[in-house]
Design an enzyme around this catalytic site. Structure first.
Site, PDB file in Angstrom:
ATOM      1  NE  ARG A  73       9.178  -1.047  -9.991  1.00  0.00           N
ATOM      2  CZ  ARG A  73       9.625  -0.942  -8.734  1.00  0.00           C
ATOM      3  NH1 ARG A  73       9.087  -0.046  -7.928  1.00  0.00           N
ATOM      4  NH2 ARG A  73      10.567  -1.759  -8.282  1.00  0.00           N
ATOM      5  NE  ARG A  98       5.162  -4.386  -2.641  1.00  0.00           N
ATOM      6  CZ  ARG A  98       6.143  -3.664  -3.150  1.00  0.00           C
ATOM      7  NH1 ARG A  98       5.883  -2.677  -3.984  1.00  0.00           N
ATOM      8  NH2 ARG A  98       7.409  -3.896  -2.818  1.00  0.00           N
ATOM      9  CG  HIS A 168       4.268   2.968  -3.638  1.00  0.00           C
ATOM     10  ND1 HIS A 168       4.676   3.425  -4.866  1.00  0.00           N
ATOM     11  CD2 HIS A 168       5.407   2.796  -2.927  1.00  0.00           C
ATOM     12  CE1 HIS A 168       5.993   3.524  -4.897  1.00  0.00           C
ATOM     13  NE2 HIS A 168       6.467   3.161  -3.738  1.00  0.00           N
ATOM     14  CG  ASP A 211      12.711   7.541  -1.690  1.00  0.00           C
ATOM     15  OD1 ASP A 211      13.240   6.407  -1.726  1.00  0.00           O
ATOM     16  OD2 ASP A 211      11.596   7.774  -1.181  1.00  0.00           O
ATOM     17  CD  GLU A 270       4.948   6.340  -2.574  1.00  0.00           C
ATOM     18  OE1 GLU A 270       5.049   5.684  -1.514  1.00  0.00           O
ATOM     19  OE2 GLU A 270       5.896   6.544  -3.351  1.00  0.00           O
TER      20      GLU A 270
HETATM   21  O1  TA6 Z   1       7.856   5.066  -1.947  1.00  0.00           O
HETATM   22  C1  TA6 Z   1       9.192   5.232  -2.338  1.00  0.00           C
HETATM   23  C2  TA6 Z   1       9.930   3.925  -2.090  1.00  0.00           C
HETATM   24  O2  TA6 Z   1       9.920   3.591  -0.733  1.00  0.00           O
HETATM   25  C3  TA6 Z   1      11.337   4.068  -2.644  1.00  0.00           C
HETATM   26  O3  TA6 Z   1      12.293   4.059  -1.604  1.00  0.00           O
HETATM   27  C4  TA6 Z   1      11.466   2.882  -3.589  1.00  0.00           C
HETATM   28  O4  TA6 Z   1      12.000   1.772  -2.904  1.00  0.00           O
HETATM   29  C5  TA6 Z   1      10.019   2.673  -4.004  1.00  0.00           C
HETATM   30  O5  TA6 Z   1       9.290   2.857  -2.801  1.00  0.00           O
HETATM   31  C6  TA6 Z   1       9.724   1.372  -4.702  1.00  0.00           C
HETATM   32  O6  TA6 Z   1       9.775   0.320  -3.813  1.00  0.00           O
HETATM   33  P1  TA6 Z   1       9.537  -1.171  -4.398  1.00  0.00           P
HETATM   34  O7  TA6 Z   1       9.691  -2.089  -3.233  1.00  0.00           O
HETATM   35  O8  TA6 Z   1       8.154  -1.203  -4.984  1.00  0.00           O
HETATM   36  O9  TA6 Z   1      10.578  -1.340  -5.476  1.00  0.00           O
END
Ligand code: TA6
Length: 298
Positions: A73, A98, A168, A211, A270
């Site tokens: 994260r 990932r 991301h 988002d 991103e």
């Molecule tokens: O990039 C934004 C997103 O798609 C959000 O919808 C949220 O889910 C975020 O990614 C984090 O996703 P993750 O699977 O890493 O918790």
């Protein structure tokens, strides 16, 4: 052999040093006159980037997990071969790259004193449960006046390779409510929180959960941070979709690997190949595509 000692002897230098990183995964630190960066072989995940004399540019949750099978994260998750939920519903969001262990390919210095490493992941390296098509990924990270992260996707098979993806990136800000995200003005977007389509009016301010998947974007995005008194400039190539995300209050509380108050200090911008923006890709046999993000501060 991905042990620290084996990799240090083969790829190490004064600018490239391997170590036992979080979760026990082998990690590598890049350091030169431009600053420092660190990435773990787990997910080829850039965990940190700090330009010389500056505040860290990338954000990492204090509650991030570093366990096999779980995404990290923060930093720069490499989302591939799908961005967003897995359409089969069998696997987690944002693909298997990932949560896979990558291998080192090369490390070196450029004449300008930049430090670069390249890692790779191939279908044979991926858990069979994902039934990957033939592919090879190479992720190159170059630490210079700009941090450049380039994901090359090779179709090594005989069939077309369809995918979506994203770099991301989580950026570190002093106060997300005080920043402006500029560069997406007048762009169309899909709002995944409100489930509406929209057109961006002016710069983006973070005053709720956001988002959004912005379409037909090719320019750079600037995160203007008045408290840190800096701008993070995020350029890209190989992408026509840009995602902006901040979970804000309620979603932060629902994520076990995200502190309840951490939404105050981060924003995701991103470089994507997002299907929601019609930017998912199909790669012909033998072809290669590259998704690149270039990060700098001013
Ligand atoms: O990039 C934004 C997103 O798609 C959000 O919808 C949220 O889910 C975020 O990614 C984090 O996703 P993750 O699977 O890493 O918790």
């Amino acid at each position: 052999m991905n042990t620290v000692n084996a990799l240090q002897s083969r790829f190490g230098s004064e600018n490239v040093n391997f170590y036992a990183g979080p979760g026990g995964f082998t990690a590598v630190k890049l350091a030169n006159s431009y600053g420092e960066a660190a990435l773990t072989l787990y997910g080829a995940h850039v965990m940190s980037y700090t330009p010389a004399g500056a505040v860290p540019v990338l954000w990492m949750s204090e509650k991030s997990m570093f366990t096999a099978g779980d995404p990290i994260r923060g930093g720069i998750p490499v989302c591939w071969p799908w961005f967003g939920p897995d359409v089969t519903g069998k696997f987690g969001g944002h693909g298997y790259a990932r949560v896979s262990l990558w291998n080192m390919v090369s490390a070196g210095q450029t004449p300008a004193g930049e430090t670069s490493v390249t890692l790779c992941l191939e279908d044979k390296d991926v858990d069979a449960k994902f039934a990957p098509q033939s592919f090879k990924l190479e992720l190159s990270v170059t630490l210079g006046a700009t941090l450049t992260v380039a994901l090359k996707i090779y179709n090594t098979g005989t069939e077309e390779l369809a995918y979506s993806g994203a770099l991301h990136s989580y950026f570190n800000v002093a106060d997300s409510a005080a920043i402006k995200v500029c560069g997406l003005e007048d762009c169309e977007y899909s709002d995944k929180v409100l489930n509406v389509e929209g057109i961006q009016s002016g710069s983006i301010v973070i005053d709720r959960e956001i988002d959004r998947v912005y379409r037909r974007t090719s320019g750079s995005v600037n995160v203007e941070d008045p408290v840190f008194n800096r701008t993070i400039r995020i350029a890209k190539s190989g992408s026509t979709s840009t995602v902006v995300w901040n979970p804000w209050i309620e979603k932060s509380k629902k994520m076990p690997d995200f502190g309840d108050e951490e939404y105050h200090t981060m924003v995701c911008v991103e470089a994507a190949n997002a299907s929601a923006a019609g930017d998912d890709r199909v790669l012909a046999p033998g072809a290669m595509a590259e998704l690149r993000q270039m990060i700098s501060i001013a």
